[in-house]
Motif scaffolding. Structure first.
Motif, mmCIF file in Angstrom:
data_model
loop_
_atom_site.group_PDB
_atom_site.id
_atom_site.type_symbol
_atom_site.label_atom_id
_atom_site.label_comp_id
_atom_site.label_asym_id
_atom_site.label_seq_id
_atom_site.Cartn_x
_atom_site.Cartn_y
_atom_site.Cartn_z
ATOM 1 N N TYR A 214 6.498 5.018 -5.037
ATOM 2 C CA TYR A 214 6.734 4.999 -6.474
ATOM 3 C C TYR A 214 5.685 5.847 -7.186
ATOM 4 C CZ TYR A 214 9.781 1.065 -5.368
ATOM 5 O OH TYR A 214 10.771 0.265 -4.840
ATOM 6 N N PRO A 215 6.091 6.837 -7.970
ATOM 7 C CA PRO A 215 5.132 7.684 -8.693
ATOM 8 C C PRO A 215 4.438 6.934 -9.817
ATOM 9 C CG PRO A 215 7.388 8.217 -9.330
ATOM 10 C CD PRO A 215 7.486 7.226 -8.208
ATOM 11 N N SER A 216 3.529 7.626 -10.505
ATOM 12 C CA SER A 216 2.664 6.976 -11.490
ATOM 13 C C SER A 216 3.447 6.332 -12.636
ATOM 14 C CB SER A 216 1.660 7.980 -12.054
ATOM 15 O OG SER A 216 2.342 9.087 -12.633
ATOM 16 N N HIS A 217 4.530 6.981 -13.084
ATOM 17 C CA HIS A 217 5.263 6.403 -14.206
ATOM 18 C C HIS A 217 5.990 5.121 -13.790
ATOM 19 C CE1 HIS A 217 8.593 8.631 -12.292
ATOM 20 N NE2 HIS A 217 9.406 7.801 -12.936
ATOM 21 N N MET A 218 6.364 5.012 -12.512
ATOM 22 C CA MET A 218 6.980 3.785 -12.029
ATOM 23 C C MET A 218 5.925 2.693 -11.831
ATOM 24 S SD MET A 218 10.191 4.173 -11.994
ATOM 25 C CE MET A 218 10.676 2.724 -11.064
ATOM 26 N N PHE A 219 4.716 3.098 -11.419
ATOM 27 C CA PHE A 219 3.625 2.129 -11.340
ATOM 28 C C PHE A 219 3.373 1.542 -12.719
ATOM 29 C CE2 PHE A 219 -0.634 0.536 -11.446
ATOM 30 C CZ PHE A 219 -0.910 0.092 -10.160
ATOM 31 N N ARG A 220 3.310 2.405 -13.718
ATOM 32 C CA ARG A 220 3.086 1.950 -15.097
ATOM 33 C C ARG A 220 4.165 0.960 -15.542
ATOM 34 N NH1 ARG A 220 2.871 -0.063 -19.000
ATOM 35 N NH2 ARG A 220 1.992 0.432 -21.023
ATOM 36 N N ARG A 221 5.391 1.224 -15.136
ATOM 37 C CA ARG A 221 6.499 0.358 -15.530
ATOM 38 C C ARG A 221 6.425 -1.002 -14.827
ATOM 39 N NH1 ARG A 221 12.937 1.958 -14.958
ATOM 40 N NH2 ARG A 221 13.783 -0.050 -15.638
ATOM 41 N N HIS A 222 6.087 -0.996 -13.538
ATOM 42 C CA HIS A 222 6.098 -2.233 -12.762
ATOM 43 C C HIS A 222 4.858 -3.103 -12.998
ATOM 44 C CE1 HIS A 222 8.975 -0.189 -9.665
ATOM 45 N NE2 HIS A 222 9.590 -0.558 -10.777
ATOM 46 N N TRP B 111 0.835 -1.204 0.000
ATOM 47 C CA TRP B 111 0.000 0.000 0.000
ATOM 48 C C TRP B 111 0.871 1.255 0.000
ATOM 49 C CZ3 TRP B 111 -4.942 1.390 -0.707
ATOM 50 C CH2 TRP B 111 -5.319 2.671 -0.291
ATOM 51 N N ASN B 112 1.855 1.292 0.851
ATOM 52 C CA ASN B 112 2.704 2.482 0.937
ATOM 53 C C ASN B 112 3.555 2.683 -0.316
ATOM 54 O OD1 ASN B 112 1.790 3.107 3.526
ATOM 55 N ND2 ASN B 112 3.355 1.832 4.505
ATOM 56 N N ASP B 113 3.932 1.582 -0.949
ATOM 57 C CA ASP B 113 4.768 1.689 -2.146
ATOM 58 C C ASP B 113 4.008 2.228 -3.343
ATOM 59 O OD1 ASP B 113 7.058 0.870 -0.914
ATOM 60 O OD2 ASP B 113 6.983 -1.198 -1.658
ATOM 61 N N ASN C 219 -1.505 1.575 -16.346
ATOM 62 C CA ASN C 219 -1.589 2.712 -15.435
ATOM 63 C C ASN C 219 -2.457 2.373 -14.220
ATOM 64 O OD1 ASN C 219 -4.354 3.190 -16.179
ATOM 65 N ND2 ASN C 219 -3.661 4.299 -17.972
ATOM 66 N N LYS C 220 -2.326 3.177 -13.179
ATOM 67 C CA LYS C 220 -3.004 2.862 -11.920
ATOM 68 C C LYS C 220 -4.535 2.878 -12.025
ATOM 69 C CE LYS C 220 -1.127 4.478 -8.194
ATOM 70 N NZ LYS C 220 -0.730 5.348 -7.055
ATOM 71 N N PRO C 221 -5.159 3.872 -12.708
ATOM 72 C CA PRO C 221 -6.628 3.830 -12.813
ATOM 73 C C PRO C 221 -7.143 2.551 -13.466
ATOM 74 C CG PRO C 221 -5.813 6.012 -13.411
ATOM 75 C CD PRO C 221 -4.613 5.140 -13.250
ATOM 76 N N LEU C 222 -6.459 2.055 -14.490
ATOM 77 C CA LEU C 222 -6.885 0.822 -15.125
ATOM 78 C C LEU C 222 -6.742 -0.358 -14.166
ATOM 79 C CD1 LEU C 222 -7.794 -0.874 -17.520
ATOM 80 C CD2 LEU C 222 -5.422 -0.896 -18.339
ATOM 81 N N PHE C 223 -5.631 -0.419 -13.444
ATOM 82 C CA PHE C 223 -5.432 -1.499 -12.481
ATOM 83 C C PHE C 223 -6.509 -1.470 -11.403
ATOM 84 C CE2 PHE C 223 -3.579 -3.191 -8.545
ATOM 85 C CZ PHE C 223 -3.215 -4.462 -8.970
#
Length: 313
Positions: A14-22, A4-6, A26-30
């Protein structure tokens, strides 16, 4: 709490572009996927055990499945971070895949309609690729229990029988075509590139595919500015319908009559029954001369688009 914290708290590590990479999305889709799974699939609903302690969260389970698919992890490779045992991880993956099919199959796991194809053609055109409907790639999946009588026709360079898993994706990463069987033909469209008329859609590919009229490969060692620009554009991938330039938006706003790429009005998805028609289509698809002419025309078209974009800006 670490997960949760990550990634999911307001001040995530981790910012949004790192979420997208990992997560490869993107986060809204996930979160849309997680919300549907937790609301409609009982396995993803968090419950208390006999002692009143909460079990694994939907975020843990969905992240586990995504990590395994995104990175090709084995089941016991995510336990240190996500705190799930191997058996639970495999269950997460199984329920995740089945849940996606049940909840999103009607929307995403379908053939493109003529309207879908026209949108793909429009997107390809604004990027300098009229007639392009996506990128294609494949892998060979080992067929462990292949019947002995069939092994010869399914065995290739590896020495083991394999089945081809082929996937076609558009620039927004929508998977339009995936199957285990011989490859199908491209849909029929009409478009003009550099003054030449074509009537078979094509896919962008890497170097392992043959030089057919329906495939456009990149150039491994480009020489000169025009060819280098083509190679750069051919290998580029955009993210979930983002990344349009002002020039792209200007082209999108033009009347439909100005399109050079149109879905053929006789479009259909079934293979022709007449053997002569099948052979005619096969010969056109495998025409190396058209392949090279189309590639040369696209190199010139992308260069002209680049110069127009420079003038527009």
């Amino acid at each position: 709490m670490q997960l949760w914290n990550d990634y999911f708290s307001e001040d995530a590590t981790y910012p949004s572009h790192m979420f997208r990479r990992h997560f490869r999305m993107n986060k809204p889709l996930f979160m849309r996927i997680v919300d549907r799974l937790s609301a409609e699939i009982s396995y993803f609903q968090q419950r208390r055990d006999a002692t009143g302690r909460f079990g694994n969260s939907p975020l843990q389970k969905a992240t586990t499945a995504i990590r395994m698919m995104a990175y090709g992890f084995p089941a016991d490779a995510v336990d240190e971070y996500l705190r799930l045992g191997e058996t639970t991880v495999l269950l997460c993956l199984e329920h995740f895949v089945q849940g996606i099919i049940n909840l999103f199959g009607d929307e995403y796991l379908r053939r493109p309609t003529p309207e879908d194809l026209q949108r793909l053609l429009d997107i390809g055109e604004i990027r300098g690729f009229p007639g392009m409907i996506g990128s294609i790639d494949c892998m060979h999946w080992e067929w462990k229990n292949c019947p002995t009588a069939w092994k010869g026709q399914y065995t290739r360079g590896s020495g083991k029988p394999t089945i081809i898993l082929e996937v076609v994706a558009s620039q927004d990463l929508w998977i339009w075509h995936a199957f285990f069987e011989p490859p199908s033909r491209a849909p029929k469209v009409n478009y003009i590139v550099n003054g030449h008329e074509y009537n078979l859609a094509y896919y962008l590919i890497d170097g392992i595919y043959p030089k057919w009229a329906t495939f456009v490969q990149s150039i491994s060692l480009p020489k000169g500015p025009k060819v280098s620009l083509f190679a750069t554009q051919q290998e580029a991938v955009q993210d979930e319908r983002d990344g349009y330039t002002q020039y792209d938006l200007y082209v999108f706003a033009q009347p439909e009559s100005n399109r050079s790429s149109q879905v053929d009005s006789t479009f259909f998805t079934d293979m022709p029954l007449n053997l002569g028609n099948m052979m005619s289509i096969r010969n056109r698809v495998r025409d190396r001369r058209i392949h090279q002419q189309l590639k040369d025309d696209l190199v010139e078209n992308i260069w002209q688009k680049f110069e127009m974009n420079q003038d527009f800006n």
